[in-house]
Design a protein around this motif. Sequence first.
Motif, PDB file in Angstrom:
ATOM      1  N   LEU A   1       0.614  -1.419  -0.273  1.00  0.00           N
ATOM      2  CA  LEU A   1       0.474  -0.135   0.126  1.00  0.00           C
ATOM      3  C   LEU A   1       0.661   0.995  -0.055  1.00  0.00           C
ATOM      4  O   LEU A   1       0.434   2.471  -0.725  1.00  0.00           O
ATOM      5  CB  LEU A   1      -1.105   0.072   1.450  1.00  0.00           C
ATOM      6  CG  LEU A   1      -1.689  -1.133   1.084  1.00  0.00           C
ATOM      7  CD1 LEU A   1      -2.487  -0.703   2.732  1.00  0.00           C
ATOM      8  CD2 LEU A   1      -2.564  -1.480  -0.413  1.00  0.00           C
ATOM      9  N   SER A   2       1.923   1.129   0.876  1.00  0.00           N
ATOM     10  CA  SER A   2       2.932   2.441   0.682  1.00  0.00           C
ATOM     11  C   SER A   2       3.897   2.333   0.074  1.00  0.00           C
ATOM     12  O   SER A   2       3.948   3.351  -1.354  1.00  0.00           O
ATOM     13  CB  SER A   2       4.317   1.994   2.516  1.00  0.00           C
ATOM     14  OG  SER A   2       4.817   3.132   1.629  1.00  0.00           O
ATOM     15  N   ALA A   3       4.065   1.703  -1.270  1.00  0.00           N
ATOM     16  CA  ALA A   3       4.349   1.698  -2.723  1.00  0.00           C
ATOM     17  C   ALA A   3       3.305   2.429  -3.683  1.00  0.00           C
ATOM     18  O   ALA A   3       4.171   2.975  -4.283  1.00  0.00           O
ATOM     19  CB  ALA A   3       5.007   0.346  -3.034  1.00  0.00           C
ATOM     20  N   ALA A   4       1.891   2.652  -3.645  1.00  0.00           N
ATOM     21  CA  ALA A   4       1.160   2.662  -3.712  1.00  0.00           C
ATOM     22  C   ALA A   4       0.947   4.142  -3.428  1.00  0.00           C
ATOM     23  O   ALA A   4      -0.106   4.799  -4.235  1.00  0.00           O
ATOM     24  CB  ALA A   4       0.455   2.033  -3.829  1.00  0.00           C
ATOM     25  N   GLY A   5       1.338   4.247  -2.768  1.00  0.00           N
ATOM     26  CA  GLY A   5       1.571   5.929  -1.930  1.00  0.00           C
ATOM     27  C   GLY A   5      -0.020   5.747  -1.212  1.00  0.00           C
ATOM     28  O   GLY A   5      -0.715   6.842  -1.016  1.00  0.00           O
ATOM     29  N   ARG A   6      -1.350   5.115  -0.607  1.00  0.00           N
ATOM     30  CA  ARG A   6      -2.176   4.758   0.485  1.00  0.00           C
ATOM     31  C   ARG A   6      -1.306   4.876   1.394  1.00  0.00           C
ATOM     32  O   ARG A   6      -1.406   4.406   1.301  1.00  0.00           O
ATOM     33  CB  ARG A   6      -2.587   3.723  -0.693  1.00  0.00           C
ATOM     34  CG  ARG A   6      -2.865   3.137  -1.911  1.00  0.00           C
ATOM     35  CD  ARG A   6      -3.987   3.783  -2.716  1.00  0.00           C
ATOM     36  NE  ARG A   6      -5.460   4.016  -1.862  1.00  0.00           N
ATOM     37  CZ  ARG A   6      -6.144   4.395  -2.620  1.00  0.00           C
ATOM     38  NH1 ARG A   6      -6.067   5.263  -3.908  1.00  0.00           N
ATOM     39  NH2 ARG A   6      -7.010   5.009  -2.033  1.00  0.00           N
ATOM     40  N   LYS A   7      -2.978   5.959   1.469  1.00  0.00           N
ATOM     41  CA  LYS A   7      -2.828   6.303   3.140  1.00  0.00           C
ATOM     42  C   LYS A   7      -3.884   4.893   3.900  1.00  0.00           C
ATOM     43  O   LYS A   7      -4.077   4.166   3.489  1.00  0.00           O
ATOM     44  CB  LYS A   7      -3.544   6.974   3.429  1.00  0.00           C
ATOM     45  CG  LYS A   7      -2.702   8.755   3.114  1.00  0.00           C
ATOM     46  CD  LYS A   7      -3.794   9.741   3.958  1.00  0.00           C
ATOM     47  CE  LYS A   7      -2.907  11.227   2.902  1.00  0.00           C
ATOM     48  NZ  LYS A   7      -3.569  12.182   3.179  1.00  0.00           N
ATOM     49  N   PHE A   8      -3.199   4.983   4.911  1.00  0.00           N
ATOM     50  CA  PHE A   8      -3.714   3.693   6.236  1.00  0.00           C
ATOM     51  C   PHE A   8      -2.723   3.719   7.332  1.00  0.00           C
ATOM     52  O   PHE A   8      -2.217   4.686   7.657  1.00  0.00           O
ATOM     53  CB  PHE A   8      -2.690   1.707   6.200  1.00  0.00           C
ATOM     54  CG  PHE A   8      -1.874   2.008   5.196  1.00  0.00           C
ATOM     55  CD1 PHE A   8      -1.061   1.674   6.570  1.00  0.00           C
ATOM     56  CD2 PHE A   8      -0.727   2.690   4.266  1.00  0.00           C
ATOM     57  CE1 PHE A   8       0.444   1.716   6.417  1.00  0.00           C
ATOM     58  CE2 PHE A   8       0.629   2.248   3.986  1.00  0.00           C
ATOM     59  CZ  PHE A   8       0.940   2.168   4.875  1.00  0.00           C
TER      60      PHE A   8
END
Length: 415
Positions: A16-23
């Motif tokens: 998720l981080s590699a895709a720039g998604r917040k979590f």
Amino acid sequence: MIVGAGLAGLACARVLSAAGRKFTILEGSNAVGGRVRTDHVEGFLLDRGFQVFLPAYPEARRVLDYDGLDLRPIYRGADVFVKDRFHRMADPLAHPLTAMKNFRDEIVSLRDKWTTLLLRKEVFGLRQPPRDLGDMETEDYLRDFGFSETMIDRFFRPFFGGIFLEKDLRTSAAMLQFLFAMFDRGGSALPAHGMQAIPNQLAVALPPGSLRLNAPVSGVRAGEVTLDSGEVLHADHVIVAVSEETAHRLLPQSGMPAPLPSRSTTCLYFTTDELPPGDPIIHLDGDGRGPVNSVMVLSRISPHYAPPGRHLISASIIGSPSSTELEQVVRDQMRRWFGEHTVAKWRHLRTYQIRHAQPEGRQLKLGSGAFPAVIEPGLYRCGDWCEDVSINGALISGRKAGEAVMRALGEPIQD
């Protein structure tokens, strides 16, 4: 939102981080790692239960920085205690001179040596547990492959029994093949500063503020997570990255069968300031007299495991015996192995009893493939119990869960 900051949860977060998604990652304990944890006690590094890392794991090679872990290799072989003394079983490819020197040692017959080479050929190039063995058990596979009962009892039962945490070798033969291939390709090692260096490395790359520790969860459903404190959090996508037991409790609507009782292990740590010279090698109970299955001088592998001038020794037991005289029983066995004079100088540091060290059911049935990551729209699961019970399996399962979220979002998967 990710529930659990073990290796699977961290691997999911990496996608998720590699895709720039917040979590947000919710972790119930005070640190990341799940079952891969290390405590600092009196200047010693105490892994929570004896563990090793296999550098040949394909998924680990893909996502971890091995130079950053400063991996310290373990001797490729074992000292097996049989008939009142240790017998060196050395990998002939890694230690040809030692293997030649012990070529006629009676602990292993020439036929078993040859069969071992055939097994190496059989698993050569394997990168995942094979699915064509069905539910065949390890002991049956070894016997059918041609190993003698003596070889099974003296080496495979203590060595792989210590990995599987069961000495009946009921574990799927697919796991035996996979792990044998991993040992053959890359041996075993320890991060110089303890096993927790592995999850710590993944956690360092998390976006600031994305990790919330000391946040135990009491309930999960699609779009909603309830903390023990009563706080309710909402998210479009919820990934449950916890143990099988906890997942079954948090996800009663998933239809998962009740998990079988977990496999357990006990590890006693000792320290001493006087240790005879030797190699960073595992010592195995080839007699089967126990209770200790294996012993390792961890400070021989990495001096960072102990303060200067001290040594750290682990004594591992399969299961979780509750005897109040456990330390004394262990010392009695160690005296037979290493001598009264040596063991008299050992000081007990700590005993760990890990009652939920490994999930049981997944180790018995690998032929049907992995559990799917998607439970229902917006709700996902991951963990080594979904894939195969290893560090590699946990990392793969976490990646698959993260990729499932990305597909649901209609976004390309980054690496």
